[in-house]
Design a protein around this motif. Sequence first.
Motif, PDB file in Angstrom:
ATOM      1  N   GLU A   1      71.938  25.646  55.220  1.00 51.63           N
ATOM      2  CA  GLU A   1      71.695  26.533  56.363  1.00 51.63           C
ATOM      3  C   GLU A   1      70.906  25.822  57.455  1.00 51.63           C
ATOM      4  O   GLU A   1      71.228  25.919  58.642  1.00 51.63           O
ATOM      5  N   VAL A   2      69.854  25.099  57.069  1.00 51.62           N
ATOM      6  CA  VAL A   2      69.021  24.409  58.055  1.00 51.62           C
ATOM      7  C   VAL A   2      69.821  23.295  58.728  1.00 51.62           C
ATOM      8  O   VAL A   2      69.730  23.095  59.952  1.00 51.62           O
ATOM      9  N   ALA A   3      70.628  22.585  57.952  1.00 51.29           N
ATOM     10  CA  ALA A   3      71.457  21.513  58.525  1.00 51.29           C
ATOM     11  C   ALA A   3      72.395  22.071  59.586  1.00 51.29           C
ATOM     12  O   ALA A   3      72.545  21.493  60.675  1.00 51.29           O
ATOM     13  N   LEU A   4      73.018  23.196  59.276  1.00 45.11           N
ATOM     14  CA  LEU A   4      73.942  23.814  60.236  1.00 45.11           C
ATOM     15  C   LEU A   4      73.208  24.206  61.514  1.00 45.11           C
ATOM     16  O   LEU A   4      73.689  23.947  62.631  1.00 45.11           O
ATOM     17  N   LEU A   5      72.021  24.792  61.386  1.00 41.10           N
ATOM     18  CA  LEU A   5      71.238  25.181  62.554  1.00 41.10           C
ATOM     19  C   LEU A   5      70.818  23.961  63.373  1.00 41.10           C
ATOM     20  O   LEU A   5      70.702  24.039  64.602  1.00 41.10           O
TER      21      LEU A   5
ATOM     22  N   ILE B   1      65.891  31.149  59.932  1.00 41.38           N
ATOM     23  CA  ILE B   1      66.695  31.661  58.834  1.00 41.38           C
ATOM     24  C   ILE B   1      65.934  32.807  58.186  1.00 41.38           C
ATOM     25  O   ILE B   1      64.702  32.853  58.228  1.00 41.38           O
ATOM     26  N   ALA B   2      66.662  33.734  57.602  1.00 40.87           N
ATOM     27  CA  ALA B   2      66.070  34.808  56.805  1.00 40.87           C
ATOM     28  C   ALA B   2      66.466  34.540  55.359  1.00 40.87           C
ATOM     29  O   ALA B   2      67.653  34.530  55.024  1.00 40.87           O
ATOM     30  N   ALA B   3      65.471  34.286  54.525  1.00 43.44           N
ATOM     31  CA  ALA B   3      65.746  33.981  53.123  1.00 43.44           C
ATOM     32  C   ALA B   3      66.317  35.202  52.418  1.00 43.44           C
ATOM     33  O   ALA B   3      66.117  36.339  52.838  1.00 43.44           O
TER      34      ALA B   3
ATOM     35  N   ALA C   1      76.172  17.393  54.574  1.00 46.94           N
ATOM     36  CA  ALA C   1      75.236  17.800  55.631  1.00 46.94           C
ATOM     37  C   ALA C   1      73.808  17.919  55.104  1.00 46.94           C
ATOM     38  O   ALA C   1      72.852  17.514  55.768  1.00 46.94           O
ATOM     39  N   ALA C   2      73.660  18.475  53.901  1.00 44.17           N
ATOM     40  CA  ALA C   2      72.320  18.627  53.331  1.00 44.17           C
ATOM     41  C   ALA C   2      71.657  17.269  53.125  1.00 44.17           C
ATOM     42  O   ALA C   2      70.476  17.087  53.426  1.00 44.17           O
TER      43      ALA C   2
ATOM     44  N   THR D   1      69.191  29.217  46.810  1.00 42.82           N
ATOM     45  CA  THR D   1      68.896  27.962  46.139  1.00 42.82           C
ATOM     46  C   THR D   1      68.426  26.912  47.139  1.00 42.82           C
ATOM     47  O   THR D   1      68.566  27.075  48.355  1.00 42.82           O
ATOM     48  N   ARG D   2      67.910  25.836  46.591  1.00 43.59           N
ATOM     49  CA  ARG D   2      67.469  24.708  47.413  1.00 43.59           C
ATOM     50  C   ARG D   2      68.633  24.178  48.247  1.00 43.59           C
ATOM     51  O   ARG D   2      68.468  23.905  49.448  1.00 43.59           O
ATOM     52  N   HIS D   3      69.805  24.039  47.643  1.00 40.71           N
ATOM     53  CA  HIS D   3      70.949  23.500  48.380  1.00 40.71           C
ATOM     54  C   HIS D   3      71.399  24.462  49.477  1.00 40.71           C
ATOM     55  O   HIS D   3      71.756  24.022  50.586  1.00 40.71           O
ATOM     56  N   GLN D   4      71.384  25.755  49.196  1.00 40.74           N
ATOM     57  CA  GLN D   4      71.772  26.734  50.223  1.00 40.74           C
ATOM     58  C   GLN D   4      70.815  26.674  51.406  1.00 40.74           C
ATOM     59  O   GLN D   4      71.250  26.770  52.558  1.00 40.74           O
TER      60      GLN D   4
END
Length: 241
Positions: A71-75, A57-59, A83-84, A64-67
């Motif tokens: 993103e990581v969950a989706l990947l 991911i590119a920050a 999902a988070a 935010t923490r939830h975002q």
Amino acid sequence: MAKNKEIRDTKVVREALALAQLVLAEDNPIGEITGAAGTGKTMAGRAIVDKHGALRIAAWDGMTRHQLLREVALLAGIEGAGAADKLLRRGEDAERLLLVVDEANKCSWRVLETLRYLADECAIAVILIGTELYSRKFSEARTRPLLLQLGSRIGAKRVSTRHLDRAETYAHVIRPIFGDVADKDVITQFWTLCRKGNYREAVELAGECQRIMASNGIQSLTPAVLELAGKWMANRHAVEG
């Protein structure tokens, strides 16, 4: 034109791949790659993705923490409602994944702490990639106490990127794009114009040289071509400044 995203086998890339291997094997699976802009950090991260099948991911500013978790969950293939939370419940006995976080300098301390938690509790090895602004978070009075645990997890698992020397600039930029160049003065001129081996600027300089050569029917890299390309580089920096 030269492709900035092409991965070259530079010393930094080799060091980054060795770092990834080390991080994957460690009990505290967090490492970092830091350096000035244009020194090959992102290329090193992409090499890790290619070699190890890592998530990336590119920050972004304000993430935010939830975002981050979403993103990581989706990947990681975790979708749907919650999902988070599902990601946070992976557990340390799950199959270890490798996550590359580019632009880590844009992460708040809360986001960085969340990444530490993923490494500690969720079987996700993490490699943070950032500029000196990222490194500064570990020494500033406001954020230093908040990142002590993260810093201790990273320990010595660090790679610092740097400018290419003349030989590397020739091997990884000039020769792949222009072929064999026997004139050492031309090589030195090219190296000097890209701020003595800034990888990003070397690729941009090569692209401008290609454009000049194509528009003037020139077949080889010459001092005159480099002089024109150097003026373009200087004007570009003046506009950006």
